[in-house]
Enzyme design. Structure first.
Site, mmCIF file in Angstrom:
data_model
loop_
_atom_site.group_PDB
_atom_site.id
_atom_site.type_symbol
_atom_site.label_atom_id
_atom_site.label_comp_id
_atom_site.label_asym_id
_atom_site.label_seq_id
_atom_site.Cartn_x
_atom_site.Cartn_y
_atom_site.Cartn_z
ATOM 1 N N ASN A 8 0.759 -1.269 -0.071
ATOM 2 C CA ASN A 8 -0.030 -0.024 0.183
ATOM 3 C C ASN A 8 0.889 1.246 -0.049
ATOM 4 O OD1 ASN A 8 -1.797 1.845 0.499
ATOM 5 N ND2 ASN A 8 -2.450 1.221 2.490
ATOM 6 N N LYS A 10 0.003 4.206 -0.242
ATOM 7 C CA LYS A 10 -0.778 5.426 0.391
ATOM 8 C C LYS A 10 -0.450 6.480 -0.434
ATOM 9 C CE LYS A 10 -0.308 3.280 4.768
ATOM 10 N NZ LYS A 10 -0.506 3.352 6.144
ATOM 11 N N HIS A 92 -9.721 0.860 4.761
ATOM 12 C CA HIS A 92 -8.515 1.005 5.339
ATOM 13 C C HIS A 92 -8.880 2.212 6.715
ATOM 14 C CE1 HIS A 92 -4.507 2.392 6.347
ATOM 15 N NE2 HIS A 92 -3.984 1.081 5.786
ATOM 16 N N GLU A 94 -7.374 4.513 7.591
ATOM 17 C CA GLU A 94 -7.104 5.933 7.339
ATOM 18 C C GLU A 94 -8.214 6.643 6.613
ATOM 19 O OE1 GLU A 94 -3.098 5.169 5.452
ATOM 20 O OE2 GLU A 94 -2.423 5.032 7.567
ATOM 21 N N GLU A 164 -5.611 -5.121 10.467
ATOM 22 C CA GLU A 164 -4.751 -4.177 10.848
ATOM 23 C C GLU A 164 -4.974 -3.491 11.938
ATOM 24 O OE1 GLU A 164 -2.635 -2.918 6.821
ATOM 25 O OE2 GLU A 164 -4.524 -1.763 7.340
ATOM 26 N N GLY A 170 1.858 2.333 10.792
ATOM 27 C CA GLY A 170 2.765 3.147 10.828
ATOM 28 C C GLY A 170 3.326 3.643 11.869
ATOM 29 N N SER A 210 2.970 -1.924 10.404
ATOM 30 C CA SER A 210 4.430 -1.888 10.706
ATOM 31 C C SER A 210 5.191 -3.109 10.480
ATOM 32 C CB SER A 210 4.638 -1.404 12.056
ATOM 33 O OG SER A 210 4.220 -0.168 12.316
HETATM 34 P P1 PGA Z 1 2.274 0.175 7.827
HETATM 35 O O1 PGA Z 1 0.871 0.504 6.826
HETATM 36 O O2 PGA Z 1 2.820 -0.967 7.132
HETATM 37 O O3 PGA Z 1 3.145 1.699 7.073
HETATM 38 O O4 PGA Z 1 1.986 0.070 9.162
HETATM 39 C C1 PGA Z 1 0.115 -0.672 6.859
HETATM 40 C C2 PGA Z 1 -1.199 -0.143 6.335
HETATM 41 O O5 PGA Z 1 -1.712 1.017 6.576
HETATM 42 O O6 PGA Z 1 -1.745 -0.923 5.148
#
Ligand code: PGA
Length: 252
Positions: A8, A10, A92, A94, A164, A170, A210
């Site tokens: 991803n 983003k 997601h 976010e 997740e 993140g 992460s």
């Molecule tokens: P990250 O993001 O690996 O940077 O924690 C995962 C995600 O948001 O899908």
């Protein structure tokens, strides 16, 4: 079961940067790649997916639930399909947090995506506050039950569920093996009670939050985990290669 890796990006990388990335990735992909890999690029770079090694699929990070219409700035499933997109991330955290995506909207998006033959990567997961107040099972149940409302058992093969935990995304904090295993069990129990034991067994479940090449090995060994959704670490093509080739090369 074949492992699945979803990268991803983003809101990262311009088109020239994506082209450099693709070149690096293509040049260093292991010959014996035995996992399914999908790159979820920003909308503006989806047209560059055609330059990817044919073993890598292209995915989008979101889409609108309606087929077309007056939705300024939005992107439809048809628009994605025309660009050769095969996967779409839906729900997601976010998008839930910053764009007010409700479980109801997520359910509509899933139905539209499936109708267009897109594979759905449905994201679910609890916040730190919810985990601390022992609401993880309740939150996962709410998210999954509403996301899958009206979805038939034979459609589940088009849906990959990514667990997740919001607090792991993140932050550099990876969930513990016990927490992941517990969440996977909860998800399978839900699928079993709403569909069947077979459906629960066949359900593809990923971990996201992460994950790096350093933590991939132990996470991918967790019972019931079929792969990973990788954010930050996927922005470096060599890091992504390390993650996706761990299984192909059996470098343990
Ligand atoms: P990250 O993001 O690996 O940077 O924690 C995962 C995600 O948001 O899908």
């Amino acid at each position: 079961m074949k492992k699945i890796f979803v990268a991803n990006f983003k809101m990262n990388k311009t088109n020239p940067e994506v082209l450099d990335y693709i070149q690096e990735l293509n040049n260093h992909l292991p010959e014996s790649l035995s996992s399914d890999v999908c790159l979820c690029l920003p909308y503006t770079s989806l047209c560059l997916g055609k330059f990817l090694d044919e073993r890598i699929a292209v995915g989008a990070q979101n889409m609108h639930e309606e087929d077309f219409g007056p939705f300024t700035g939005e992107i439809s499933a048809d628009m994605l399909c025309c660009l050769g997109v095969k996967y779409v991330i839906i729900g997601h955290s976010e998008r839930r947090k910053y764009f007010n995506e409700t479980n109801e909207k997520i359910n509509k998006k899933i139905k539209t995506a499936l109708r267009h033959g897109l594979k759905v990567v449905l994201c679910v997961g609890e916040t730190k506050v919810q985990r601390n107040s022992k609401r993880t099972t309740e939150i996962l149940s709410q998210q999954i039950e509403s996301a899958l409302s009206g979805i038939f058992e034979n459609e589940l093969k088009g849906i990959i569920i990514a667990y997740e935990p919001v607090w792991a995304i993140g932050t550099g904090k990876v969930a513990s093996s016990e927490d992941i295993e517990e969440a996977v069990k909860t998800i399978r129990k839900l699928i079993s009670s709403h569909y069947s034991k077979q459906a629960a067994q066949d359900q593809k479940i990923l971990y996201g939050g992460s994950l790096t090449s350093g933590t991939a090995k132990s996470i991918l060994k967790i019972d019931g985990i079929c792969g990973a959704l990788v954010g930050g670490a996927s922005l470096d093509p060599n890091e992504l290669i390390k993650i996706i080739s761990w299984f192909s090369l059996k470098v343990i």
